[in-house]
Design a protein around this motif. Sequence first.
Motif, PDB file in Angstrom:
ATOM      1  N   THR A   1       0.837  -1.194   0.000  1.00 47.18           N
ATOM      2  CA  THR A   1       0.000   0.000   0.000  1.00 47.18           C
ATOM      3  C   THR A   1       0.879   1.254   0.000  1.00 47.18           C
ATOM      4  N   TYR A   2       0.279   2.379  -0.396  1.00 45.30           N
ATOM      5  CA  TYR A   2       0.962   3.664  -0.452  1.00 45.30           C
ATOM      6  C   TYR A   2       0.141   4.657   0.365  1.00 45.30           C
ATOM      7  N   ASN A   3       0.757   5.281   1.349  1.00 42.96           N
ATOM      8  CA  ASN A   3       0.030   6.257   2.152  1.00 42.96           C
ATOM      9  C   ASN A   3      -0.433   7.428   1.293  1.00 42.96           C
ATOM     10  N   LEU A   4      -1.644   7.859   1.521  1.00 39.05           N
ATOM     11  CA  LEU A   4      -2.151   9.021   0.791  1.00 39.05           C
ATOM     12  C   LEU A   4      -1.391  10.269   1.236  1.00 39.05           C
ATOM     13  N   PRO A   5      -0.977  11.114   0.302  1.00 37.40           N
ATOM     14  CA  PRO A   5      -0.276  12.345   0.684  1.00 37.40           C
ATOM     15  C   PRO A   5      -1.212  13.299   1.419  1.00 37.40           C
ATOM     16  N   GLU A   6      -0.617  14.180   2.235  1.00 32.39           N
ATOM     17  CA  GLU A   6      -1.418  15.120   3.027  1.00 32.39           C
ATOM     18  C   GLU A   6      -2.314  15.977   2.140  1.00 32.39           C
ATOM     19  N   ALA A   7      -1.811  16.345   0.955  1.00 32.84           N
ATOM     20  CA  ALA A   7      -2.602  17.189   0.054  1.00 32.84           C
ATOM     21  C   ALA A   7      -3.900  16.502  -0.352  1.00 32.84           C
ATOM     22  N   GLN A   8      -3.844  15.184  -0.528  1.00 33.46           N
ATOM     23  CA  GLN A   8      -5.064  14.483  -0.921  1.00 33.46           C
ATOM     24  C   GLN A   8      -5.945  14.176   0.272  1.00 33.46           C
ATOM     25  N   LEU A   9      -5.358  13.841   1.409  1.00 32.96           N
ATOM     26  CA  LEU A   9      -6.173  13.623   2.606  1.00 32.96           C
ATOM     27  C   LEU A   9      -7.011  14.858   2.917  1.00 32.96           C
ATOM     28  N   ASP A  10      -6.402  16.029   2.713  1.00 36.46           N
ATOM     29  CA  ASP A  10      -7.090  17.286   3.018  1.00 36.46           C
ATOM     30  C   ASP A  10      -8.261  17.541   2.076  1.00 36.46           C
ATOM     31  N   ARG A  11      -8.296  16.847   0.936  1.00 36.20           N
ATOM     32  CA  ARG A  11      -9.399  17.018  -0.015  1.00 36.20           C
ATOM     33  C   ARG A  11     -10.680  16.334   0.461  1.00 36.20           C
ATOM     34  N   PHE A  12     -10.535  15.393   1.395  1.00 34.16           N
ATOM     35  CA  PHE A  12     -11.711  14.689   1.899  1.00 34.16           C
ATOM     36  C   PHE A  12     -12.336  15.484   3.040  1.00 34.16           C
ATOM     37  N   MET A  13     -13.639  15.692   2.962  1.00 34.25           N
ATOM     38  CA  MET A  13     -14.334  16.420   4.024  1.00 34.25           C
ATOM     39  C   MET A  13     -14.322  15.626   5.323  1.00 34.25           C
ATOM     40  N   PHE A  14     -14.591  14.319   5.227  1.00 34.11           N
ATOM     41  CA  PHE A  14     -14.638  13.472   6.418  1.00 34.11           C
ATOM     42  C   PHE A  14     -13.779  12.232   6.241  1.00 34.11           C
ATOM     43  N   LYS A  15     -13.265  11.739   7.352  1.00 36.55           N
ATOM     44  CA  LYS A  15     -12.722  10.385   7.411  1.00 36.55           C
ATOM     45  C   LYS A  15     -13.630   9.602   8.350  1.00 36.55           C
ATOM     46  N   LEU A  16     -14.304   8.599   7.804  1.00 36.62           N
ATOM     47  CA  LEU A  16     -15.272   7.816   8.572  1.00 36.62           C
ATOM     48  C   LEU A  16     -14.676   6.455   8.892  1.00 36.62           C
ATOM     49  N   ARG A  17     -14.855   6.008  10.112  1.00 36.97           N
ATOM     50  CA  ARG A  17     -14.388   4.679  10.518  1.00 36.97           C
ATOM     51  C   ARG A  17     -15.610   3.769  10.644  1.00 36.97           C
ATOM     52  N   VAL A  18     -15.603   2.685   9.882  1.00 33.00           N
ATOM     53  CA  VAL A  18     -16.737   1.765   9.861  1.00 33.00           C
ATOM     54  C   VAL A  18     -16.321   0.464  10.519  1.00 33.00           C
ATOM     55  N   ASP A  19     -17.058   0.067  11.550  1.00 29.68           N
ATOM     56  CA  ASP A  19     -16.728  -1.143  12.295  1.00 29.68           C
ATOM     57  C   ASP A  19     -17.741  -2.242  11.986  1.00 29.68           C
ATOM     58  N   TYR A  20     -17.500  -3.421  12.553  1.00 24.48           N
ATOM     59  CA  TYR A  20     -18.420  -4.544  12.352  1.00 24.48           C
ATOM     60  C   TYR A  20     -19.796  -4.208  12.925  1.00 24.48           C
ATOM     61  N   PRO A  21     -20.863  -4.747  12.321  1.00 26.86           N
ATOM     62  CA  PRO A  21     -22.215  -4.497  12.851  1.00 26.86           C
ATOM     63  C   PRO A  21     -22.437  -5.215  14.179  1.00 26.86           C
ATOM     64  N   SER A  22     -23.488  -4.804  14.889  1.00 25.78           N
ATOM     65  CA  SER A  22     -23.860  -5.492  16.128  1.00 25.78           C
ATOM     66  C   SER A  22     -24.418  -6.877  15.802  1.00 25.78           C
ATOM     67  N   ALA A  23     -24.591  -7.701  16.825  1.00 19.46           N
ATOM     68  CA  ALA A  23     -25.111  -9.059  16.618  1.00 19.46           C
ATOM     69  C   ALA A  23     -26.501  -9.035  15.994  1.00 19.46           C
ATOM     70  N   GLN A  24     -27.331  -8.113  16.458  1.00 14.87           N
ATOM     71  CA  GLN A  24     -28.691  -8.011  15.910  1.00 14.87           C
ATOM     72  C   GLN A  24     -28.665  -7.558  14.455  1.00 14.87           C
ATOM     73  N   GLN A  25     -27.813  -6.574  14.159  1.00 16.38           N
ATOM     74  CA  GLN A  25     -27.705  -6.085  12.785  1.00 16.38           C
ATOM     75  C   GLN A  25     -27.151  -7.166  11.861  1.00 16.38           C
ATOM     76  N   GLU A  26     -26.170  -7.925  12.341  1.00 21.71           N
ATOM     77  CA  GLU A  26     -25.575  -8.960  11.498  1.00 21.71           C
ATOM     78  C   GLU A  26     -26.578 -10.076  11.209  1.00 21.71           C
ATOM     79  N   ALA A  27     -27.428 -10.400  12.191  1.00 20.02           N
ATOM     80  CA  ALA A  27     -28.474 -11.396  11.967  1.00 20.02           C
ATOM     81  C   ALA A  27     -29.467 -10.901  10.911  1.00 20.02           C
ATOM     82  N   GLU A  28     -29.761  -9.604  10.953  1.00 21.37           N
ATOM     83  CA  GLU A  28     -30.673  -9.021   9.958  1.00 21.37           C
ATOM     84  C   GLU A  28     -30.053  -9.059   8.565  1.00 21.37           C
ATOM     85  N   ILE A  29     -28.731  -8.817   8.489  1.00 24.38           N
ATOM     86  CA  ILE A  29     -28.026  -8.896   7.199  1.00 24.38           C
ATOM     87  C   ILE A  29     -28.109 -10.308   6.638  1.00 24.38           C
TER      88      ILE A  29
END
Length: 314
Positions: free
Chosen positions: A152-180
């Motif tokens: 992998t190649y780290n994104l340069p600071e200039a490009q990271l700054d172009r993103f409005m948000f950095k979102l962290r997505v984790d595993y769903p809860s047990a109930q949500q995963e059962a629904e999936i």
Amino acid sequence: MKRLYAAMTNEIAKLYVGQDELVLGTLTALFSGGHVLIESVPGLGKTLFVRTLGQVLGCENGRIQFTADLMPSDITGAPVYDMQTSEFRFRPGPVFTQFLLADEINRSPAKTHAALLEIMQEYRVTVDGTSHHVPQPFLVMATQNPLESEGTYNLPEAQLDRFMFKLRVDYPSAQQEAEILKMHSRQLDLNDRLKSEVQTITGPEQVREAIKLCAEVRVEDSLVDYINKIVRATRNWPAFHLGASPRAGLALMQSSRTLAAFHGRDYAVPDDVVEVAIPALRHRVQLSAEAEIEGRTSDEELQSLIRGIEVPRQ
């Protein structure tokens, strides 16, 4: 906007389960004219989310799988020789869509990352001195896997700054995963399900009008000062080696307006700023070497920083 936001989330939930931060963050960025960087492990339904979002909003969607041998022209398109006219004509690449999933963006080298810079900022591709505008609204959802670093190649600071948000997505809860499991284990064609189960509630023109409405939400001077203090404080915070740029303040302003509109208000409040502050700042600051050794995280430091800023009384 409050009714539109409720309608969008209700339709998305028909096929996409949970991940509230991803849904809220992406919709906020879309209606603020921004882009999102998503950090998550594979298999959490990001492609499904983009396709569902495109169906709900009546917009085109596409996906690019970033690899080590991906060239800039593979993204932007390139001139192709036309035998009939004996001339070169531009053939658009996959970036000419409205919702673009840039999957595992950190697997490509820097020159391929750079190909996205102009497009994300100026909504156009320039080839052989001619500019070709991408359709709007235009949203880039770039993903990267936090677990694998080999190849992998780290994104340069200039490009990271172009993103409005950095979102962290984790595993769903047990109930949500059962629904999936119940919802997506029947081997049904996704295209058919998108057409039959998800209703298109708007179109590109209506989305562009909604973006203009969000931009008209009032932000009082005291709130501008609050945002300014938060951003400037990151530059002097002991745990940060690098603070946020002025673009971070713009991101906070724009996203706070949109969040206020989602809540049915024509004015922003400090709670709107606090809700979007960490996603808007976490990729724009860098921990110092001492803070990293001590096991601190940027999210924890930002929370401490925000708590130390006096909230304006409007």
